[in-house]
Motif scaffolding. Sequence first.
Motif, PDB file in Angstrom:
ATOM      1  N   VAL A  58      -3.928   6.975  -5.981  1.00  0.00           N
ATOM      2  CA  VAL A  58      -3.249   6.469  -4.784  1.00  0.00           C
ATOM      3  C   VAL A  58      -4.298   5.918  -3.829  1.00  0.00           C
ATOM      4  O   VAL A  58      -5.261   6.615  -3.492  1.00  0.00           O
ATOM      5  CB  VAL A  58      -2.441   7.575  -4.094  1.00  0.00           C
ATOM      6  CG1 VAL A  58      -1.800   7.060  -2.803  1.00  0.00           C
ATOM      7  CG2 VAL A  58      -1.373   8.126  -5.034  1.00  0.00           C
ATOM      8  N   SER A 324      -1.649   3.505  -8.759  1.00  0.00           N
ATOM      9  CA  SER A 324      -0.241   3.843  -8.984  1.00  0.00           C
ATOM     10  C   SER A 324       0.602   3.662  -7.735  1.00  0.00           C
ATOM     11  O   SER A 324       1.825   3.531  -7.829  1.00  0.00           O
ATOM     12  CB  SER A 324      -0.122   5.293  -9.465  1.00  0.00           C
ATOM     13  OG  SER A 324      -0.728   5.455 -10.729  1.00  0.00           O
ATOM     14  N   ALA A 325      -0.030   3.664  -6.556  1.00  0.00           N
ATOM     15  CA  ALA A 325       0.692   3.483  -5.290  1.00  0.00           C
ATOM     16  C   ALA A 325      -0.319   3.268  -4.182  1.00  0.00           C
ATOM     17  O   ALA A 325      -1.517   3.520  -4.358  1.00  0.00           O
ATOM     18  CB  ALA A 325       1.571   4.698  -4.983  1.00  0.00           C
ATOM     19  N   PRO A 377       3.319  -0.816  -5.126  1.00  0.00           N
ATOM     20  CA  PRO A 377       4.295  -0.271  -4.170  1.00  0.00           C
ATOM     21  C   PRO A 377       3.591   0.524  -3.080  1.00  0.00           C
ATOM     22  O   PRO A 377       2.572   1.174  -3.322  1.00  0.00           O
ATOM     23  CB  PRO A 377       5.176   0.633  -5.033  1.00  0.00           C
ATOM     24  CG  PRO A 377       4.296   1.032  -6.171  1.00  0.00           C
ATOM     25  CD  PRO A 377       3.398  -0.141  -6.435  1.00  0.00           C
ATOM     26  N   CYS A 405       9.983  -1.027   2.411  1.00  0.00           N
ATOM     27  CA  CYS A 405       9.065   0.115   2.387  1.00  0.00           C
ATOM     28  C   CYS A 405       9.554   1.221   3.315  1.00  0.00           C
ATOM     29  O   CYS A 405      10.126   0.953   4.373  1.00  0.00           O
ATOM     30  CB  CYS A 405       7.657  -0.311   2.812  1.00  0.00           C
ATOM     31  SG  CYS A 405       6.850  -1.467   1.692  1.00  0.00           S
ATOM     32  N   VAL A 427       5.170   9.708  -1.068  1.00  0.00           N
ATOM     33  CA  VAL A 427       4.200   9.216  -2.054  1.00  0.00           C
ATOM     34  C   VAL A 427       4.571   9.706  -3.451  1.00  0.00           C
ATOM     35  O   VAL A 427       4.528   8.939  -4.423  1.00  0.00           O
ATOM     36  CB  VAL A 427       2.778   9.666  -1.665  1.00  0.00           C
ATOM     37  CG1 VAL A 427       1.792   9.389  -2.796  1.00  0.00           C
ATOM     38  CG2 VAL A 427       2.329   8.960  -0.394  1.00  0.00           C
ATOM     39  N   LEU A 430       7.216   7.626  -4.990  1.00  0.00           N
ATOM     40  CA  LEU A 430       6.704   6.381  -5.565  1.00  0.00           C
ATOM     41  C   LEU A 430       6.063   6.629  -6.928  1.00  0.00           C
ATOM     42  O   LEU A 430       6.247   5.844  -7.868  1.00  0.00           O
ATOM     43  CB  LEU A 430       5.664   5.747  -4.630  1.00  0.00           C
ATOM     44  CG  LEU A 430       6.146   4.984  -3.401  1.00  0.00           C
ATOM     45  CD1 LEU A 430       4.949   4.351  -2.689  1.00  0.00           C
ATOM     46  CD2 LEU A 430       7.149   3.906  -3.776  1.00  0.00           C
ATOM     47  N   LEU A 431       5.316   7.717  -7.032  1.00  0.00           N
ATOM     48  CA  LEU A 431       4.616   8.008  -8.286  1.00  0.00           C
ATOM     49  C   LEU A 431       5.576   8.361  -9.405  1.00  0.00           C
ATOM     50  O   LEU A 431       5.259   8.179 -10.590  1.00  0.00           O
ATOM     51  CB  LEU A 431       3.623   9.156  -8.078  1.00  0.00           C
ATOM     52  CG  LEU A 431       2.490   8.888  -7.083  1.00  0.00           C
ATOM     53  CD1 LEU A 431       1.621  10.127  -6.925  1.00  0.00           C
ATOM     54  CD2 LEU A 431       1.652   7.705  -7.528  1.00  0.00           C
ATOM     55  N   VAL A 436       3.499   0.643 -12.419  1.00  0.00           N
ATOM     56  CA  VAL A 436       3.216  -0.428 -11.463  1.00  0.00           C
ATOM     57  C   VAL A 436       2.891  -1.716 -12.210  1.00  0.00           C
ATOM     58  O   VAL A 436       2.135  -1.714 -13.183  1.00  0.00           O
ATOM     59  CB  VAL A 436       2.027  -0.017 -10.562  1.00  0.00           C
ATOM     60  CG1 VAL A 436       1.625  -1.154  -9.639  1.00  0.00           C
ATOM     61  CG2 VAL A 436       2.382   1.227  -9.771  1.00  0.00           C
TER      62      VAL A 436
END
Length: 560
Positions: A58, A324-325, A377, A405, A427, A430-431, A436
């Motif tokens: 991240v 990944s984010a 993202p 977002c 977070v 999102l993961l 992604v």
Amino acid sequence: MPSDGEIAQAAELWPIARVAREMCDVPEEALLPHGRHIAKLDRAWLATIEDAPLGKLVLVTGISPTPAGEGKTTTVVGLVDGLRRIGVKAAAALREPSMGPVFGMKGGAAGGGYAQVVPMTEINLHFTGDFAAIAAANNLLAALLDNYLHHGNALDIDPRTITWRRVLDMNDRALRDVVIGLGGTTNGVPREDAWDIVVASELMAIFCLATSLTDLKERIGRIVVAHTRGGAPVTAADLEAQEALTIVLSQALQPNLVQTLEHSPAFVHGGPFANIAHGCSSVLGTRTALRLNDVVVTEAGFGSDLGAEKFFDLKCRLSGLRPSAAVVVATVRALKHHGGVAVGSVGSEGEDVDAVRRGGANLTRHLQNLRDVFGVPAVVAINRFPTDTDAEVQAVREIADLEGCLAVASTHAADGGAGAVELADAVQDLLDKDEVDFSFCYPDEGGVADKAATVARRVYRADGVTFGAKAQKQLDRITADGFGHLPVCFAKTQYSFTTDPARVGAPEGHVVDVREVRLSAGAGFVVLVAGAVMTMPGLPKVPASSRMSIDAEGRISGLS
């Protein structure tokens, strides 16, 4: 609320062996202790985990910085502690602070409030000596080069073409342009020279991109330090310097392990600036953290136009790491600044929702770049201060919502990991989603000028890039030497998408004027110096050092 220093001094730190064992399953024999609370990880032990799967990465980045600061490092620490609180095995991967900013304007870089890495004082000062080793290795190469000129210059190096500079981990404007070798023939060959701050050096960039001692040595050997009178590039390998420099750096290359105030593991290693270098912590430190944890939160310096772009286009491209984010840090007062309210001015702390909305154009630009340019993202972390009103925070949420977002208010500076649990949940959401669709800003193919124009157009929203006469001549030489295909690293002001620090918000249609082009062949990129940015900063009129003191027992105050 107590000061950062008071909070750090009152903290009950675990022995570093306990942090390693309980938080990331690292045995005590893998540690090379530097006192009770700091350790390096042994190179031999790291080799035993090379095949371990990597966790998710991240990136914490931010809006365009303001004089008040936005708190990215604080957010990294708070988020890691928050993730640990919701049951995620998480760690931080951060840069080491440079003593130039520590004693200059910015102050320390270990986080703040109840979201710090500790021991704060040691981390902000000499730490494990990594920066001293990088400076020594860098200056050894400079000394070997000047010694080569003094003792016959068998390669026929043209002193006027020397590009390798000496470095110092301190802000010192008097060293920007100097003359060396004065005082007679025994003192070397007189020539003009210049110094950079350590964190702006190619060797720092190499250190943070190297994947092993062997890779480090090969990269050092590729450093171009000058040209012969016949126009051929001269490398560190030509001077037979790469073995000695690698020896100086061999211990420093092992990643450092410390802890947060809540005992989460933090891998703090390397420290290039993001406005004049690539601005990312070491690949070795990041990979080590990823092999030992399910989620690693890292930081790239300054706003996403500098730090995140270089994280993606340089660190990820050259290392194979993939994000990944992303988390974009914003504050209400920073958005007000971008909305036309000067930080610290009369009335700047009062509610001004309209200013927040005007300044939201800057946040919008950064979110759009992450999504549309890089495919990453993002969630917005509102680093909330007590003076922020509910209406102002809601305005930030609405700005982020328009870009698809989620914006989460976080109070980690005041409340530690407990204040970042909602951010951690966002977070983690999102993961948990699909992979992604990450992409670079520009492909590997193409020349430096084309890549520069692409970054300027897609990230800065500029109309184009111009190269001054000096810069064009430097670029022509770099291209002729076979390096015209390398990625680009812009060095420009961090305060604006333009090269003018006063143009806040989200300007468009400007031109990026490159005044100098520097080759970093060992690091694997070309630096484009734009605007008035300096690679050796100066101290402000009232430096941070004037607020510091030390008592008879050695307790330091005023360092934060």
